[in-house]
Scaffold this motif. Structure first.
Motif, PDB file in Angstrom:
ATOM      1  N   GLU A   1      -0.229  -1.065 -17.985  1.00  0.00           N
ATOM      2  CA  GLU A   1       0.238  -1.113 -16.610  1.00  0.00           C
ATOM      3  C   GLU A   1       0.854  -2.473 -16.330  1.00  0.00           C
ATOM      4  N   ASN A   2       1.623  -2.550 -15.261  1.00  0.00           N
ATOM      5  CA  ASN A   2       2.156  -3.815 -14.784  1.00  0.00           C
ATOM      6  C   ASN A   2       1.503  -4.118 -13.454  1.00  0.00           C
ATOM      7  N   GLY A   3       0.784  -5.233 -13.379  1.00  0.00           N
ATOM      8  CA  GLY A   3       0.115  -5.588 -12.149  1.00  0.00           C
ATOM      9  C   GLY A   3      -1.339  -5.902 -12.371  1.00  0.00           C
ATOM     10  N   ALA A   4      -2.019  -6.208 -11.289  1.00  0.00           N
ATOM     11  CA  ALA A   4      -3.416  -6.627 -11.359  1.00  0.00           C
ATOM     12  C   ALA A   4      -4.331  -5.467 -11.706  1.00  0.00           C
ATOM     13  N   ARG A   5      -5.455  -5.804 -12.316  1.00  0.00           N
ATOM     14  CA  ARG A   5      -6.499  -4.817 -12.607  1.00  0.00           C
ATOM     15  C   ARG A   5      -7.642  -5.031 -11.627  1.00  0.00           C
ATOM     16  N   VAL A   6      -8.011  -3.973 -10.946  1.00  0.00           N
ATOM     17  CA  VAL A   6      -9.022  -4.032  -9.898  1.00  0.00           C
ATOM     18  C   VAL A   6     -10.162  -3.092 -10.260  1.00  0.00           C
ATOM     19  N   LEU A   7     -11.390  -3.556 -10.058  1.00  0.00           N
ATOM     20  CA  LEU A   7     -12.568  -2.712 -10.262  1.00  0.00           C
ATOM     21  C   LEU A   7     -13.179  -2.392  -8.910  1.00  0.00           C
ATOM     22  N   VAL A   8     -13.394  -1.111  -8.640  1.00  0.00           N
ATOM     23  CA  VAL A   8     -14.114  -0.656  -7.458  1.00  0.00           C
ATOM     24  C   VAL A   8     -15.472  -0.155  -7.915  1.00  0.00           C
ATOM     25  N   VAL A   9     -16.546  -0.716  -7.379  1.00  0.00           N
ATOM     26  CA  VAL A   9     -17.908  -0.334  -7.759  1.00  0.00           C
ATOM     27  C   VAL A   9     -18.415   0.731  -6.789  1.00  0.00           C
ATOM     28  N   GLY A  10     -18.824   1.884  -7.340  1.00  0.00           N
ATOM     29  CA  GLY A  10     -19.379   2.942  -6.510  1.00  0.00           C
ATOM     30  C   GLY A  10     -18.894   4.317  -6.945  1.00  0.00           C
ATOM     31  N   SER A  11     -19.375   5.353  -6.257  1.00  0.00           N
ATOM     32  CA  SER A  11     -19.063   6.710  -6.685  1.00  0.00           C
ATOM     33  C   SER A  11     -18.842   7.692  -5.538  1.00  0.00           C
ATOM     34  N   GLY A  12     -18.785   7.205  -4.293  1.00  0.00           N
ATOM     35  CA  GLY A  12     -18.712   8.107  -3.155  1.00  0.00           C
ATOM     36  C   GLY A  12     -17.322   8.292  -2.591  1.00  0.00           C
ATOM     37  N   GLY A  13     -17.272   8.953  -1.424  1.00  0.00           N
ATOM     38  CA  GLY A  13     -16.008   9.144  -0.745  1.00  0.00           C
ATOM     39  C   GLY A  13     -15.399   7.826  -0.302  1.00  0.00           C
ATOM     40  N   ARG A  14     -16.236   6.885   0.071  1.00  0.00           N
ATOM     41  CA  ARG A  14     -15.767   5.535   0.428  1.00  0.00           C
ATOM     42  C   ARG A  14     -15.009   4.907  -0.737  1.00  0.00           C
ATOM     43  N   GLU A  15     -15.589   4.977  -1.924  1.00  0.00           N
ATOM     44  CA  GLU A  15     -14.963   4.359  -3.093  1.00  0.00           C
ATOM     45  C   GLU A  15     -13.676   5.077  -3.483  1.00  0.00           C
TER      46      GLU A  15
END
Length: 433
Positions: free
Chosen positions: A38-52
């Motif tokens: 990919e081109n661009g930043a790598r972001v990690l989202v922690v969680g497993s729900g609808g919010r995430e």
């Protein structure tokens, strides 16, 4: 600038994952994704729900983001946003595992969805490793992690709230309730984290004592949650949820939302984690919003900094709009669910840019933060039969793609899992849209 993909491999004991070479990059076995794809930043989202799911979907819209990894994610996050979102089977309860993963995969920013990792110090561990984190320190997360701590914080810093007393002894709490006038209604709250279910609204003193037994004696919400209770006056008026971005000094408020807690229509049945929400909530008028900004949000952020734990991330303020003015019911140290699913539909400004600015300590660098004008959004949760009590899992879900054909409609997944290409329920709240 985007850091080069790491060539170091953490040990299996430290990270619980393996990597192998495919082409010019390493394919992470946890997420079907390789740095350099990919081109661009790598972001990690922690969680497993609808919010995430909502957070990952909105982050993926940023032209600055190349890939969004969701740990552990759900049946809807994997492959979303045109393949820009990927799941990662990561043990997010272990801070060192998350840090090792971020280092190895060149993650530039971590957004922590749920409260438990924040209370357990994930934000601190990431910052110590030099990784930007949108989410507060463990010290600041006490604002949600302990209702007794947060209520004392409100009182000593002049944040308007209900009168209250905290108890760690059941008999002392019972004696206090029995000493109140019968007309004085109270709310009984487990002080510790109780997955959004530790608040009881008794109608009588007898019901209040039963609630104390439920929390402190039977430990129905857990040993830690029931170690201490808060008994506070029952406030009356409409409720509103206010989300505020914070860099530890300054704040920016998003449009207020209202959520629906009870399982059935007509405000009937037991409380849940949230069955739906809409935004903006007209009960929070511009004048009331300005008052909340000054007396609740900015005052809280200033006080946290003055007490030595600057709040960086998303400060959620649950409000009761009483005849005497807005009063704070509770803080959350992260985005609320399901309100996030409605609120983020309205956000026009690049969410990655906002989170990066907050995590860097300079919210102003994100520039003006705008929502789509003259717009509103609502989400309705589809839950398994029996929720919030016991419920079956593994029911097949169909019709999701058809539901998203209409313009402006997005289905966010929570308790879902994908097996052999099909979608099944894996939790109480399955979908929101």
């Amino acid at each position: 600038s985007l850091p080069a993909p790491s060539t170091e491999r953490p040990t299996a004991a430290a990270s619980g994952w393996r990597a192998r070479v495919r082409g010019a990059g390493r394919l992470c076995q946890l997420c079907d994704w390789a740095p350099g794809m990919e081109n661009g930043a790598r972001v990690l989202v922690v969680g497993s729900g609808g919010r995430e799911h909502a957070l990952a979907w909105k982050l993926a819209q940023s032209p600055r983001v190349g890939a969004v990894l969701v740990a552990p994610g759900n049946g809807g996050t994997a492959g979303d946003a045109g393949g820009k979102v990927h799941n990662a089977a990561l043990d997010v309860s272990k801070n060192d595992v998350v840090v090792s993963f971020c280092r190895a995969e060149g993650v530039e920013l971590v957004c922590v969805g749920p409260e438990i990792p924040l209370v357990n110090g994930l934000g601190d561990a990431l910052r110590e490793a030099g990784i930007l984190c949108f989410g507060p320190s463990a010290a600041a997360a006490r604002l949600e992690g302990s209702k007794a701590f947060s209520k004392d914080f409100m009182v000593r810093n002049g944040v308007p709230t209900a009168e209250h007393k905290a108890f760690s002894d059941f008999h002392a709490a019972k004696a206090y309730v029995l000493g109140l006038p019968e007309s004085h209604k109270v709310v009984v709250k487990a002080s510790g984290l109780a997955a959004g279910k530790g608040v009881i609204l008794p109608e009588t003193h007898e019901e209040a004592i039963a609630a104390l037994e439920q929390i402190m004696v039977a430990k129905e919400f857990g040993e830690e949650a029931g170690a201490e209770v808060v008994v506070e006056e029952l406030l009356e008026g409409p409720e509103a949820s206010v989300f505020a971005f914070s860099d530890g000094k300054s704040v920016h408020l998003l449009p207020a939302a209202q959520d629906h807690k009870r399982i059935f229509d007509g405000d009937l049945g037991p409380n849940t984690g949230g069955m739906g929400a809409y935004c903006p909530a007209p009960v929070l008028t511009p004048d009331l919003e300005a008052l909340v900004r000054e007396t609740v949000v900015q005052r809280s952020v200033d006080a946290a900094a003055a007490e030595g734990f600057p709040f960086v991330g998303l400060l959620y303020c649950g409000l009761m709009l009483t005849p005497q003015g807005p009063k704070l019911l509770e803080y959350n140290c992260r985005f609320g669910d399901p309100e996030t699913q409605a609120v983020l539909m309205l956000l026009e400004t690049d969410l990655y840019k906002i989170m990066h600015a907050c995590a860097s300590g300079n919210l102003a660098s994100a520039g003006p933060i705008r929502c789509f004008p003259n717009s509103s959004a609502a989400t309705v949760v589809l839950a398994s039969a029996g929720y919030p009590g016991s419920y079956p899992k593994g029911a097949k879900i169909t019709g999701v793609e058809e539901a998203q054909i209409s313009a402006g409609v997005k289905i966010f997944h929570a308790g879902t899992v994908r097996k052999d290409g099909d979608l099944f329920t894996a939790g109480g709240r399955g979908l929101g849209g």
